[in-house]
Design a protein around this motif. Structure first.
Motif, PDB file in Angstrom:
ATOM      1  N   ASN A  66       0.839  -1.209   0.000  1.00 30.70           N
ATOM      2  CA  ASN A  66       0.000   0.000   0.000  1.00 30.70           C
ATOM      3  C   ASN A  66       0.870   1.253   0.000  1.00 30.70           C
ATOM      4  OD1 ASN A  66      -2.407  -1.549   0.149  1.00 30.70           O
ATOM      5  ND2 ASN A  66      -2.144  -1.748   2.368  1.00 30.70           N
ATOM      6  N   ILE A  67       1.830   1.317  -0.885  1.00 34.57           N
ATOM      7  CA  ILE A  67       2.701   2.484  -0.948  1.00 34.57           C
ATOM      8  C   ILE A  67       1.939   3.686  -1.504  1.00 34.57           C
ATOM      9  CG2 ILE A  67       3.573   1.848  -3.233  1.00 34.57           C
ATOM     10  CD1 ILE A  67       6.269   3.005  -2.402  1.00 34.57           C
ATOM     11  N   LYS A  68       2.147   4.830  -0.899  1.00 35.57           N
ATOM     12  CA  LYS A  68       1.487   6.055  -1.339  1.00 35.57           C
ATOM     13  C   LYS A  68       2.385   6.804  -2.325  1.00 35.57           C
ATOM     14  CE  LYS A  68      -1.923   5.260   1.447  1.00 35.57           C
ATOM     15  NZ  LYS A  68      -3.223   4.809   0.902  1.00 35.57           N
ATOM     16  N   LEU A  69       1.774   7.801  -2.983  1.00 35.92           N
ATOM     17  CA  LEU A  69       2.504   8.549  -3.991  1.00 35.92           C
ATOM     18  C   LEU A  69       3.677   9.303  -3.379  1.00 35.92           C
ATOM     19  CD1 LEU A  69       2.869   9.624  -6.848  1.00 35.92           C
ATOM     20  CD2 LEU A  69       1.183  11.402  -6.325  1.00 35.92           C
ATOM     21  N   ALA A  70       3.445   9.937  -2.225  1.00 35.98           N
ATOM     22  CA  ALA A  70       4.542  10.699  -1.595  1.00 35.98           C
ATOM     23  C   ALA A  70       5.698   9.786  -1.205  1.00 35.98           C
ATOM     24  CB  ALA A  70       4.009  11.446  -0.369  1.00 35.98           C
ATOM     25  N   ALA A  71       5.359   8.617  -0.621  1.00 37.63           N
ATOM     26  CA  ALA A  71       6.423   7.675  -0.247  1.00 37.63           C
ATOM     27  C   ALA A  71       7.153   7.152  -1.478  1.00 37.63           C
ATOM     28  CB  ALA A  71       5.826   6.517   0.549  1.00 37.63           C
ATOM     29  N   GLY A  72       6.419   6.891  -2.561  1.00 36.55           N
ATOM     30  CA  GLY A  72       7.055   6.434  -3.787  1.00 36.55           C
ATOM     31  C   GLY A  72       7.991   7.477  -4.375  1.00 36.55           C
ATOM     32  N   MET A  73       7.571   8.734  -4.369  1.00 40.65           N
ATOM     33  CA  MET A  73       8.425   9.797  -4.903  1.00 40.65           C
ATOM     34  C   MET A  73       9.669   9.977  -4.038  1.00 40.65           C
ATOM     35  SD  MET A  73       5.599  12.600  -6.124  1.00 40.65           S
ATOM     36  CE  MET A  73       6.779  13.566  -7.033  1.00 40.65           C
ATOM     37  N   SER A 133       3.402  10.128 -12.301  1.00 44.52           N
ATOM     38  CA  SER A 133       3.646  11.224 -11.357  1.00 44.52           C
ATOM     39  C   SER A 133       5.107  11.258 -10.917  1.00 44.52           C
ATOM     40  CB  SER A 133       2.743  11.068 -10.130  1.00 44.52           C
ATOM     41  OG  SER A 133       1.382  11.110 -10.497  1.00 44.52           O
ATOM     42  N   VAL A 134       5.697  10.083 -10.743  1.00 42.25           N
ATOM     43  CA  VAL A 134       7.086  10.030 -10.295  1.00 42.25           C
ATOM     44  C   VAL A 134       8.040  10.369 -11.427  1.00 42.25           C
ATOM     45  CG1 VAL A 134       8.883   8.512  -9.379  1.00 42.25           C
ATOM     46  CG2 VAL A 134       6.570   8.369  -8.475  1.00 42.25           C
ATOM     47  N   PHE A 135       7.707   9.905 -12.650  1.00 41.56           N
ATOM     48  CA  PHE A 135       8.549  10.164 -13.819  1.00 41.56           C
ATOM     49  C   PHE A 135       7.743  10.967 -14.836  1.00 41.56           C
ATOM     50  CE2 PHE A 135       9.782   6.045 -12.053  1.00 41.56           C
ATOM     51  CZ  PHE A 135      11.112   6.280 -11.759  1.00 41.56           C
ATOM     52  N   PRO A 136       7.621  12.269 -14.652  1.00 44.47           N
ATOM     53  CA  PRO A 136       6.823  13.070 -15.591  1.00 44.47           C
ATOM     54  C   PRO A 136       7.469  13.091 -16.965  1.00 44.47           C
ATOM     55  CG  PRO A 136       8.024  14.495 -14.088  1.00 44.47           C
ATOM     56  CD  PRO A 136       8.230  13.090 -13.595  1.00 44.47           C
TER      57      PRO A 136
END
Length: 496
Positions: free
Chosen positions: A219-226, A336-339
């Protein structure tokens, strides 16, 4: 008057034949006594003066006796030393002469030593001494440098135990790694720094493993992934720089991200193993009950030869639901991480924005890749990833969908598949045109009646899906009234 008195007494003292020599007038004791006698009356010279002289003599005798008793040992030692002086003085004279003779040689040795260990010349011994003194002065700094690998390992361990809460530990570990790497770049010839850097590299392997494990969190979130990808960029910049190109700006880091998330998707789907085993049993029963497995059976609403498929339906519904949520989350998070890189249209918009100011932005001309570059260019990681996801879903559907014969169940599954296709379609992975092929199973030898029934089933499913999608769009835009919504809901329930 003391001198007159002394001149008067000298003849009497000479005639007394004293064994002691006459006292000199320059003696201060004699002068002091004559001054005292001169002040005395004549009668006291015959009465009291002899007694006082006797008393003073007796006191002096007692003092001399007391002094001799106290200083007997010192006097005897002084006497012994005085007797040995006669032997020591010649020996001392000889040694002094030897020293005088050795002074020129000593002077030469001193000059040679000063020339050899002069600061203006290089000397190995002086260099060792300087290094020893330098190490002594910087003992605290050396101790801090030696503690860097231990601090880095403790930061990595604490971040691994804290999980998502250990962001500060990861940041501290990366700051320590940057400091150690900067020291290594400045002092590459130092064996100590090289040893510490090797220990740091071993610890950073653990950090990379922890970061990759974080990317595989369910359940990784976007902020944690970035944050995790940003840390990986700092730790392993080669993953992004060495393989980056005009078509693949993220390098191998994008592939790593998708592989980790795909592994999480596969592990999540593996939790459906009990339902899959039940679906496999239904597949075996279907093949056992239908001797002509190469001929495609018809879906029926009731009263068919094959009455199973309930467990398969449950498995496919859970599989499609998990697949839809996870695939949408993976691709959206990746974007989102790699625009994407800014294109030429954005440069033109920027030109229009600065036009009133009389400024221009001249974007660099695109470089035409050569034939060799076209063969070595690495495509974007996202270019083929949706195709792999769709192939996973299509293989599962083609394997288990023939078990479901009930028309309403199949319609429900196809509607769910269409929603999944629409969800991926929002991210550029629409596969709704392939859904029709999922209803085909069995051998290619099919009769026309079955094709017509299948086409009718598919057309009916698509019609219902479009009606429902249009009604939902109307609700979202606020165009539909309450009565139309109510009638639409009744119509949908009647059709179902």
């Amino acid at each position: 008057m003391a001198d007159s008195l002394y001149q008067l007494l000298v003849p009497h003292l000479e005639s007394s034949h004293l064994s002691k020599p006459l006292p000199s007038f320059d003696d201060p004791v004699t002068t002091k006594y004559l001054d005292r006698v001169y002040t005395l009356p004549l009668s006291s010279l015959t009465t009291t003066e002899p007694q006082s002289i006797t008393q003073a003599s007796h006191s002096t005798l007692l003092s001399i006796q007391s002094l001799s008793s106290r200083s007997n040992a010192a006097i005897v030692a002084s006497s012994d030393h005085l007797t040995s002086v006669r032997e020591i003085l010649p020996f001392l004279a000889d040694e002094a002469q030897k020293l005088r003779d050795d002074i020129p040689a000593l002077d030469k040795r001193t000059i040679a030593f000063s020339n050899q260990y002069s600061r203006s010349q290089e000397n190995e011994t002086l260099e060792k001494r300087k290094k020893a003194l330098l190490m002594e002065r910087n003992a605290d700094r050396l101790s801090d440098i030696l503690d860097l690998p231990t601090l880095l390992s403790s930061s990595i361990s604490s971040s691994a135990t804290q999980g998502s809460l250990g962001t500060g530990s990861y940041t501290s570990a990366l700051d320590l790694y940057s400091h150690i790497k900067r020291l290594y770049l400045l002092y590459q010839d130092s064996p100590l720094i090289n040893t510490i850097y090797r220990q740091t590299e071993n610890a950073m392997q653990d950090l990379i493993s922890n970061l990759i494990s974080s990317l595989r969190a369910p359940n990784i979130k976007l902020a944690a992934g970035m944050r995790t990808v940003g840390w990986l960029r700092r730790v392993v910049p080669d993953l992004e720089n060495d393989f980056a190109s005009t078509t693949n700006r993220e390098g191998l880091l994008g592939y790593l991200f998708l592989i980790c998330r795909l592994s999480t998707l596969v592990s999540t789907l593996s939790a459906l193993e009990p339902l899959r085993q039940l679906a496999d049993q239904e597949t075996e029963n279907r093949l056992r009950n239908d001797p002509h497995t190469l001929k495609k059976p018809k879906p029926s609403s009731s009263g068919s030869d094959w009455q199973g498929g309930q467990q398969t339906e449950r498995y496919l519904k859970r599989f499609i639901e998990i697949f839809r949520e996870q695939s949408f989350a993976i691709i959206s998070m990746y974007r989102s991480v790699f625009p994407a890189a800014p294109d030429a249209a954005s440069s033109e918009d920027l030109n229009q924005k600065f036009k009133p100011l009389g400024l221009k932005t001249n974007p660099p001309a695109p470089k035409e890749p050569s034939a060799d570059d076209l063969l070595t260019l690495t495509p974007s990681a996202l270019s083929s990833f949706p195709l792999h996801l769709i192939s996973m879903l299509s293989d599962t559907l083609r394997q288990y969908l023939p078990n479901v014969r009930d028309r309403s169940s199949r319609e429900s599954l196809f509607t769910q598949i269409l929603y999944c296709a629409g969800s991926l379609g929002r991210l550029g992975g629409d596969f709704s045109l392939l859904v029709a092929s999922f209803s085909s199973y069995g051998d290619d030898e099919e009769d026309g009646t079955e094709d017509e029934d299948e086409d009718g089933e598919w057309m009916e499913i698509m019609k219902k899906h479009r009606e429902l999608a249009g009604r939902l769009e109307a609700l979202a835009s606020g165009a539909g009234t309450g009565k139309s919504v109510e009638k639409g809901g009744l119509a949908m329930r009647n059709k179902q």
